[in-house]
Write a protein that holds these residues in place. Structure first.
Motif, mmCIF file in Angstrom:
data_model
loop_
_atom_site.group_PDB
_atom_site.id
_atom_site.type_symbol
_atom_site.label_atom_id
_atom_site.label_comp_id
_atom_site.label_asym_id
_atom_site.label_seq_id
_atom_site.Cartn_x
_atom_site.Cartn_y
_atom_site.Cartn_z
ATOM 1 N N LEU A 229 18.429 19.321 -19.938
ATOM 2 C CA LEU A 229 18.501 20.429 -18.860
ATOM 3 C C LEU A 229 19.680 21.303 -19.276
ATOM 4 O O LEU A 229 20.971 20.849 -20.545
ATOM 5 N N HIS A 230 20.345 22.178 -18.569
ATOM 6 C CA HIS A 230 21.313 22.873 -18.997
ATOM 7 C C HIS A 230 22.898 21.553 -19.281
ATOM 8 O O HIS A 230 23.037 21.962 -18.457
ATOM 9 N N PRO A 231 24.153 22.421 -19.989
ATOM 10 C CA PRO A 231 25.568 21.584 -20.175
ATOM 11 C C PRO A 231 25.665 21.896 -18.820
ATOM 12 O O PRO A 231 26.173 20.450 -18.057
ATOM 13 N N ARG A 232 25.861 22.822 -18.344
ATOM 14 C CA ARG A 232 26.187 23.021 -16.659
ATOM 15 C C ARG A 232 25.905 21.523 -15.369
ATOM 16 O O ARG A 232 26.264 21.244 -14.930
ATOM 17 N N ASN A 233 24.229 22.138 -15.733
ATOM 18 C CA ASN A 233 23.446 21.103 -15.060
ATOM 19 C C ASN A 233 23.833 19.843 -15.354
ATOM 20 O O ASN A 233 23.182 19.105 -14.162
ATOM 21 N N ALA A 234 23.858 19.452 -16.327
ATOM 22 C CA ALA A 234 23.589 17.924 -16.552
ATOM 23 C C ALA A 234 24.429 17.261 -16.007
ATOM 24 O O ALA A 234 25.108 16.288 -16.129
ATOM 25 N N SER A 235 26.144 18.080 -16.547
ATOM 26 C CA SER A 235 27.028 17.574 -16.054
ATOM 27 C C SER A 235 27.400 17.450 -14.881
ATOM 28 O O SER A 235 28.079 16.664 -13.847
ATOM 29 N N ALA A 236 26.824 18.672 -13.886
ATOM 30 C CA ALA A 236 27.046 18.341 -12.254
ATOM 31 C C ALA A 236 26.358 16.955 -12.226
ATOM 32 O O ALA A 236 26.315 16.363 -10.834
ATOM 33 N N LEU A 237 24.966 17.099 -12.385
ATOM 34 C CA LEU A 237 24.249 15.561 -12.298
ATOM 35 C C LEU A 237 24.868 15.048 -12.787
ATOM 36 O O LEU A 237 24.643 14.084 -11.757
ATOM 37 N N TYR A 238 24.864 13.953 -14.082
ATOM 38 C CA TYR A 238 26.252 13.014 -14.359
ATOM 39 C C TYR A 238 27.243 12.622 -13.430
ATOM 40 O O TYR A 238 26.891 11.751 -12.531
ATOM 41 N N ALA A 239 27.803 14.237 -12.434
ATOM 42 C CA ALA A 239 28.687 13.778 -11.845
ATOM 43 C C ALA A 239 28.634 12.780 -10.424
ATOM 44 O O ALA A 239 29.142 11.448 -10.278
ATOM 45 N N LEU A 240 27.098 13.464 -10.015
ATOM 46 C CA LEU A 240 26.819 12.805 -8.921
ATOM 47 C C LEU A 240 25.786 11.919 -8.811
ATOM 48 O O LEU A 240 26.585 11.066 -8.035
ATOM 49 N N VAL A 241 25.244 11.305 -9.945
ATOM 50 C CA VAL A 241 24.990 9.955 -10.417
ATOM 51 C C VAL A 241 26.005 8.695 -10.045
ATOM 52 O O VAL A 241 25.735 7.813 -9.439
ATOM 53 N N GLN A 242 26.974 9.274 -10.576
ATOM 54 C CA GLN A 242 28.697 8.613 -11.265
ATOM 55 C C GLN A 242 28.992 8.470 -10.203
ATOM 56 O O GLN A 242 29.377 6.605 -10.021
ATOM 57 N N HIS A 243 29.518 9.100 -9.533
ATOM 58 C CA HIS A 243 29.775 9.033 -8.089
ATOM 59 C C HIS A 243 28.921 8.612 -7.043
ATOM 60 O O HIS A 243 29.524 7.210 -6.407
ATOM 61 N N GLU A 244 27.776 8.457 -6.721
ATOM 62 C CA GLU A 244 26.954 7.594 -5.863
ATOM 63 C C GLU A 244 26.483 6.158 -6.273
ATOM 64 O O GLU A 244 26.024 5.551 -5.432
#
Length: 173
Positions: A116-131
């Motif tokens: 993924l684009h690094p910004r998109n990977a960061s957003a997805l990572y944060a979502l999965v980490q949070h949930e």
């Protein structure tokens, strides 16, 4: 008997009024044929990203997975110590992660991971980490598209004349 009915009604009411865990269900779907990822949170579309999956000879496995572990900063131990920021590992060494080769997104380019684009990977990572890992499902389907020849790929930058200026405009003078 009346007290038993009241107690049962109280328990049912308390159970319904109890706060939920607050975790959302995340569904990450990767379509290898289209080189696209969609992310649903509780059935509502949250993200749609271009990805790069495995190129010829390095297939990304189809299936339904749960994330196994996360790594904010990771480097491939198999492929030249390549950076894999915001990695979500889902099947052995296969992961969804950021890639700095953003010009290759939208076409198969990896050794099997989902880039993924690094910004998109960061957003997805944060979502999965949070949930939470247990609230996340990753579904990979489709087939690796045929690679288009370079002449068929859309150009991202205009082509510039590479000749020295004096061969185009003549010698100054």
């Amino acid at each position: 008997m009346r007290h038993l009915g009241c107690a049962l009604a109280f328990l049912v009411t308390a159970a319904l009024a109890a706060p939920s865990t607050g975790y959302a269900n995340i569904l990450i779907t990767v379509d290898k044929s289209a080189q696209q990822m969609s992310v649903l949170v509780d059935g509502v579309a949250r993200y749609h990203f271009a990805v790069s999956t495995g190129r010829a000879g390095y297939s990304t496995p189809n299936g339904s997975y749960r994330p196994q572990w996360l790594a904010r900063s990771w480097f491939s131990k198999k492929y030249y110590n390549s950076p894999m920021p915001h990695s979500i590992f889902f099947h052995g060494g296969y992961a969804i992660h950021g890639s700095y080769e953003i010009s290759r997104l939208g076409g198969p380019a990896s050794h099997g991971c989902i880039r993924l684009h690094p910004r998109n990977a960061s957003a997805l990572y944060a979502l999965v980490q949070h949930e939470g890992l247990g609230a996340t499902t990753i579904v990979v389907h489709g087939s690796t598209p045929a690679v288009r020849s370079p002449s068929m790929r859309p150009r991202l930058q205009p082509e510039f004349d590479q000749r020295p200026p004096w061969t185009v405009y003549g010698y100054p003078g």
